[in-house]
Design a protein around this motif. Structure first.
Motif, mmCIF file in Angstrom:
data_model
loop_
_atom_site.group_PDB
_atom_site.id
_atom_site.type_symbol
_atom_site.label_atom_id
_atom_site.label_comp_id
_atom_site.label_asym_id
_atom_site.label_seq_id
_atom_site.Cartn_x
_atom_site.Cartn_y
_atom_site.Cartn_z
ATOM 1 N N UNK A 281 -4.596 24.512 23.653
ATOM 2 C CA UNK A 281 -4.957 24.745 25.051
ATOM 3 C C UNK A 281 -6.455 24.928 25.246
ATOM 4 N N UNK A 282 -7.111 25.548 24.252
ATOM 5 C CA UNK A 282 -8.553 25.808 24.366
ATOM 6 C C UNK A 282 -9.195 25.733 22.994
ATOM 7 N N UNK A 283 -10.436 25.280 22.979
ATOM 8 C CA UNK A 283 -11.223 25.180 21.749
ATOM 9 C C UNK A 283 -12.464 26.045 21.910
ATOM 10 N N UNK A 284 -12.650 26.970 20.971
ATOM 11 C CA UNK A 284 -13.814 27.860 21.027
ATOM 12 C C UNK A 284 -14.953 27.299 20.192
ATOM 13 N N UNK A 285 -16.151 27.265 20.784
ATOM 14 C CA UNK A 285 -17.350 26.747 20.124
ATOM 15 C C UNK A 285 -18.374 27.855 19.934
ATOM 16 N N UNK A 286 -18.978 27.896 18.754
ATOM 17 C CA UNK A 286 -20.085 28.813 18.492
ATOM 18 C C UNK A 286 -21.370 28.147 18.982
ATOM 19 N N UNK A 287 -21.835 28.562 20.159
ATOM 20 C CA UNK A 287 -23.033 27.966 20.750
ATOM 21 C C UNK A 287 -24.286 28.783 20.460
ATOM 22 N N UNK A 288 -24.149 29.785 19.578
ATOM 23 C CA UNK A 288 -25.323 30.510 19.088
ATOM 24 C C UNK A 288 -25.809 29.851 17.799
ATOM 25 N N UNK B 114 -23.872 21.774 20.281
ATOM 26 C CA UNK B 114 -22.475 21.323 20.335
ATOM 27 C C UNK B 114 -22.014 20.965 21.740
ATOM 28 N N UNK B 115 -22.439 21.773 22.714
ATOM 29 C CA UNK B 115 -21.930 21.519 24.053
ATOM 30 C C UNK B 115 -22.340 20.133 24.553
ATOM 31 N N UNK B 116 -23.602 19.771 24.314
ATOM 32 C CA UNK B 116 -24.080 18.459 24.746
ATOM 33 C C UNK B 116 -23.285 17.353 24.056
ATOM 34 N N UNK B 117 -23.009 17.536 22.754
ATOM 35 C CA UNK B 117 -22.302 16.516 21.978
ATOM 36 C C UNK B 117 -20.847 16.366 22.418
ATOM 37 N N UNK B 118 -20.269 17.461 22.885
ATOM 38 C CA UNK B 118 -18.839 17.460 23.164
ATOM 39 C C UNK B 118 -18.510 17.230 24.633
ATOM 40 N N UNK B 119 -19.492 17.415 25.507
ATOM 41 C CA UNK B 119 -19.251 17.479 26.957
ATOM 42 C C UNK B 119 -18.449 16.314 27.519
ATOM 43 N N UNK B 120 -18.784 15.103 27.103
ATOM 44 C CA UNK B 120 -18.107 13.941 27.692
ATOM 45 C C UNK B 120 -16.909 13.473 26.866
ATOM 46 N N UNK B 121 -16.487 14.291 25.899
ATOM 47 C CA UNK B 121 -15.362 13.913 25.044
ATOM 48 C C UNK B 121 -14.136 14.787 25.244
ATOM 49 N N UNK B 122 -14.259 15.838 26.032
ATOM 50 C CA UNK B 122 -13.180 16.814 26.141
ATOM 51 C C UNK B 122 -11.996 16.207 26.893
ATOM 52 N N UNK B 123 -10.802 16.184 26.279
ATOM 53 C CA UNK B 123 -9.635 15.646 26.989
ATOM 54 C C UNK B 123 -9.254 16.528 28.179
ATOM 55 N N UNK B 124 -8.584 15.943 29.153
ATOM 56 C CA UNK B 124 -8.252 16.651 30.390
ATOM 57 C C UNK B 124 -7.372 17.874 30.153
ATOM 58 N N UNK B 125 -6.626 17.869 29.072
ATOM 59 C CA UNK B 125 -5.687 18.965 28.804
ATOM 60 C C UNK B 125 -6.332 20.165 28.127
ATOM 61 N N UNK C 291 -19.295 23.953 33.855
ATOM 62 C CA UNK C 291 -18.477 23.974 35.067
ATOM 63 C C UNK C 291 -18.568 22.634 35.792
ATOM 64 N N UNK C 292 -19.764 22.059 35.826
ATOM 65 C CA UNK C 292 -19.936 20.747 36.461
ATOM 66 C C UNK C 292 -19.083 19.685 35.785
ATOM 67 N N UNK C 293 -18.984 19.759 34.467
ATOM 68 C CA UNK C 293 -18.263 18.741 33.701
ATOM 69 C C UNK C 293 -16.760 18.973 33.723
ATOM 70 N N UNK C 294 -16.333 20.228 33.521
ATOM 71 C CA UNK C 294 -14.909 20.522 33.324
ATOM 72 C C UNK C 294 -14.245 21.216 34.503
ATOM 73 N N UNK C 295 -15.042 21.835 35.353
ATOM 74 C CA UNK C 295 -14.463 22.651 36.416
ATOM 75 C C UNK C 295 -14.321 24.092 35.962
ATOM 76 N N UNK C 296 -14.336 24.999 36.921
ATOM 77 C CA UNK C 296 -14.339 26.424 36.629
ATOM 78 C C UNK C 296 -13.089 26.875 35.876
ATOM 79 N N UNK C 297 -11.924 26.285 36.183
ATOM 80 C CA UNK C 297 -10.659 26.748 35.619
ATOM 81 C C UNK C 297 -10.502 26.430 34.147
ATOM 82 N N UNK C 298 -11.352 25.539 33.605
ATOM 83 C CA UNK C 298 -11.209 25.151 32.201
ATOM 84 C C UNK C 298 -12.312 25.729 31.317
ATOM 85 N N UNK C 299 -12.952 26.775 31.805
ATOM 86 C CA UNK C 299 -14.026 27.417 31.053
ATOM 87 C C UNK C 299 -13.649 28.860 30.723
ATOM 88 N N UNK C 300 -13.859 29.236 29.463
ATOM 89 C CA UNK C 300 -13.776 30.624 29.036
ATOM 90 C C UNK C 300 -15.146 31.023 28.491
#
Length: 772
Positions: free
Chosen positions: A264-271, A276-287, A316-325
């Motif tokens: 349901x969710x994938x946690x990324x270490x962005x510290x 990672x976020x830039x690399x993954x942003x356009x690859x995240x499946x809708x689910x 939020x721009x890429x995924x929407x607010x509901x898909x962000x933790x």
């Protein structure tokens, strides 16, 4: 948008768990009392996170000793040697758990503890799972379910945390040949299914499965196991929300694999890996939802809200607010509990304190970042935002941080500063002539037991209840006793005992410019062992000698050589909270120069053997092998800078513990220490294989008994280990020593163990045909 936490410190804000465990082990409290302390810590942690606005509060992040050991007990991965303990009447499961961690030596049993090693590149130690080819798993401990129920009674539906099945297997070790532990996934997975079924039935909505190995180099078998395992879990639990947590590094070549897993969710270490976020942003499946680990779970600096909000807003721009933790980069296990406890301005100045955030404050940062990101910009929130940005700017421009003299000295370092004058073969002859040591020379790693009295003297001195003269006289008495006792049992190379020292890093940090300290910033290292890491906030410089007086005093009491005892630059770096405004390599080089000055001063005082401990050099390795060479180049060079200012006759020792050395054996050689002492007892000398296969040229002291266990080994046990050692390492290269310092042990067991150790060495000499 939800807030979540991966884990909270479990020791208690004033080390309540440590104190309770040690009282239980010594028989001062009963099992009920110990369990009550654990329950109280869990309750406080859960309610604090709820109050501070965390939506997904973790449970099962608590452990009485170690979360990996918890998992071994949960899935019944109990080594055979402990099975008879299970059958003992009135032997609680928690006693079995502690026996696995610490060994067991009473009631006719004499069982060594399970192996312990570092958790990835942290200073946290875990108990290594043991696996056999025909390993059978079953649900044995229901701790994870019990703690979920415990939270339910408080009205909390928590997010249970488990080590993911693949990472659990990869954290372990095969205890027989002919298979790879990843092949056990088919046997292990049903137990995870059972656990998840029970949690779902109790009303669990989210489950966190930690899979840090997704941030490491993976074999094809491991990749296949990830897909197989998580597909099976999703098929069995189509509605259960699985948060897959990765941390300590970026996904890199495992990104597509991680994104393909049906969670349901994938946690990324962005510290650790902000790219990672830039690399993954356009690859995240809708689910898939993404958990942004933007608050540092491994360090103590305030989060830069402006930088974090940019990442959140883009997500939020890429995924929407509901898909962000939003959460920390990793579990907050690696952080101190609460900055609010630091009230003494003469210890932690207000200026530096304003740059910091501990676990409680990081929870607040996560909650506030969510509020700011969703546009909840009320007066209180905006005031906190402005305060945060003022603190970030203050640190950037502070005059406390930079020292031109230190920077210029670093720029002036040459290659000759990082090399001894002659190669080891020539130094060795000079040292043998100077020291006249026997075959199998005996020594200890440095510290002796710090009794309640010794700790009491230090506390009284710090509180001003006794004078400096009184305090030092007491320490001199203790040092003298330790020297006389070592002479009595005939140890060859003595130590002064380090009774004046608190911690092997803290002691040096307190005397170096650029460090600051705390009263209560404790973090767990292993079991009940807690450390209070110094904070490196600025450029580092030694303004005076740190160990010379006590070492010289001890040497004045005896004709035998007394080792100077220092902590190495890499270990001081690794075991501190390090400034994040410059490369770690630069900070390490500054520390190396400070230690070099101390080494030179010890030699001037007639100290012929100087030990520069580097137990953390393996720990500091980046998780990806492609990154190793850069780190090892500067880490090894830092050690050599610290060690290379002395004459050939001066013998340089180093100590390492609880690490696998196979992959870096060439780099250990390149450190060029005359003698290296390593932990070998828990692994039954397995670690020596790497040194033998490599034909390691220098001298080695493989630890012959485990000081992290209270059991006292026999002379025969040590002789057996030394015979194993001499089967792979030439006798004239071997030293005899414990595997670590003895600070945490008591005198009774220390005396028995060291007396046996000396006798074991003498017996080995009698049977040897080697002539020095």
């Amino acid at each position: 948008m939800q807030t979540q936490n991966l884990g909270y410190p479990r020791i208690g804000s004033k080390r309540e768990l440590k104190k309770a465990c040690e009282k239980y082990w010594s028989g001062k409290i009963n099992l009920h009392d110990l369990q009550a302390v654990g329950a109280d810590i869990r309750k406080k942690n859960w309610l604090l996170q709820q109050k501070m606005g965390i939506d997904l509060i973790p449970s099962n992040d608590f452990a009485f000793y170690d979360q990996v050991l918890d998992m071994s007990l949960t899935v019944n991965a109990i080594p055979e040697q402990f099975r008879d303990l299970q059958a003992q009447e009135d032997f609680d499961i928690l006693d079995l758990y502690f026996a696995m961690a610490r060994g067991y030596q009473k009631d006719g049993f004499d069982i060594t503890a399970m192996e312990m090693t570092k958790y990835f590149d942290s200073n946290y130690h875990y108990i290594v799972p043991e696996f056999k080819k025909d390993q059978k798993f079953s649900l044995f401990s229901t701790k994870i379910i019990d703690e979920f129920k415990e939270a339910l009674k408080l009205g909390l539906v928590t997010k249970p945390v488990l080590i993911g099945p693949i990472s659990y297997l990869l954290l372990g070790k095969e205890k027989e040949e002919g298979f790879h532990r990843i092949e056990l996934i088919d046997s292990l997975l049903p137990v995870y299914i059972d656990i998840l079924s029970q949690l779902e039935a109790l009303g669990a909505d989210w489950i966190q499965l930690d899979e840090p190995f997704l941030s490491l180099d993976l074999s094809p078998k491991a990749r296949e196991a990830f897909s197989q395992c998580y597909t099976a879990i999703r098929q069995k639990f189509p509605k259960l929300k699985i948060l897959l947590a990765t941390y300590f590094e970026g996904l890199r070549d495992n990104m597509d694999l991680a994104l393909s897993l049906p969670v349901s969710a994938l946690h990324l270490d962005l510290v650790r890996a902000p790219e990672q976020w830039v690399e993954i942003a356009d690859k995240v499946p809708d689910s898939l939802s993404i958990s942004l680990g933007i608050v540092d779970g491994r360090n103590i600096w305030k989060n830069d809200f402006q930088a974090s909000l940019k990442i959140i807003e883009n997500a939020v721009e890429v995924l929407g607010e509901d898909r962000i933790l939003i959460g920390p980069s990793s579990s907050l296990l690696h952080c101190p509990c609460d900055l609010d406890l630091e009230k003494k301005e003469d210890i932690l100045t207000p200026e530096i304190k304003n740059w910091l955030a501990f676990a409680k404050q990081k929870i607040g940062e996560i909650s506030l970042l969510r509020s700011l990101a969703i546009g909840k910009e009320d007066n209180d929130n905006m005031a906190l935002y402005r305060s945060n940005q003022a603190a970030i700017a203050s640190r950037r421009t502070s005059t406390l941080i930079h020292n031109a003299r230190v920077k210029n000295r670093c720029l002036a370092i040459t290659d000759s500063d990082a090399h001894r004058k002659k190669p080891f073969s020539l130094r060795r002859a000079a040292q043998q002539q100077s020291l006249q040591l026997p075959l199998y020379p005996t020594t200890t790693i440095g510290s002796f037991p710090q009794t309640k009295s010794v700790r009491g003297w230090r506390a009284k001195y710090k509180k001003g209840l006794i004078s400096k003269t009184e305090y030092e006289n007491l320490l001199k008495e203790e040092t003298t006793k330790s020297i006389r006792w070592q002479e009595k049992i005939d140890i060859d190379v003595l130590v002064h005992g380090e009774f004046e020292r608190n911690d092997m890093v803290e002691y040096f940090g307190e005397q170096l410019n650029g460090f600051v300290f705390t009263q209560f910033a404790w973090v767990q290292s292993y079991g009940s062992r807690c450390v209070k890491p110094p904070i490196i906030y600025g450029d580092i410089e030694r303004s005076h000698s740190m160990t010379v007086e006590w070492t010289a005093y001890a040497q004045s009491l005896t004709q035998k050589p007394v080792k100077g005892m220092l902590t190495g630059p890499v270990t001081i770096l690794q075991w501190s909270f390090v400034r994040n405004d410059q490369p770690r390599s630069e900070t390490c080089q500054q520390i190396a120069l400070a230690i070099r000055d101390e080494v030179v001063d010890l030699e001037k005082e007639g100290i012929k053997i100087i030990q520069i401990d580097e137990p953390a050099i393996r720990e500091g390795l980046p998780l990806r092998k492609n990154d190793w060479s850069q780190y090892l180049n500067w880490a090894v060079r830092a050690f050599r800078i610290a060690a290379s200012g002395v004459r050939d006759e001066t013998q340089i020792h180093s100590h390492m513990c609880y690490s696998e050395f196979n992959d870096i054996i060439e780099n250990i050689r390149d450190m060029d220490a005359d003698v290296i002492t390593i932990e070998c007892s828990r692994s039954q000398m397995e670690l020596l294989d790497a040194f033998a296969e490599f034909n390691y040229p220098n001298e080695i002291g493989p630890g012959v008994y485990d000081i992290h266990s209270p059991r006292v080994p026999s002379k025969k046990e040590m002789i057996d280990l030394l015979n194993k050692a001499k089967s792979v390492i030439p006798e004239n290269q071997l030293w005899v020593n414990p595997d670590c310092g003895l600070k945490t042990r008591d005198w009774e067991e220390t005396e028995k163990a060291l007396e046996s150790m000396v006798e074991a060495a003498k017996e080995m000499r009698k049977s040897s045909k080697v002539v020095l």
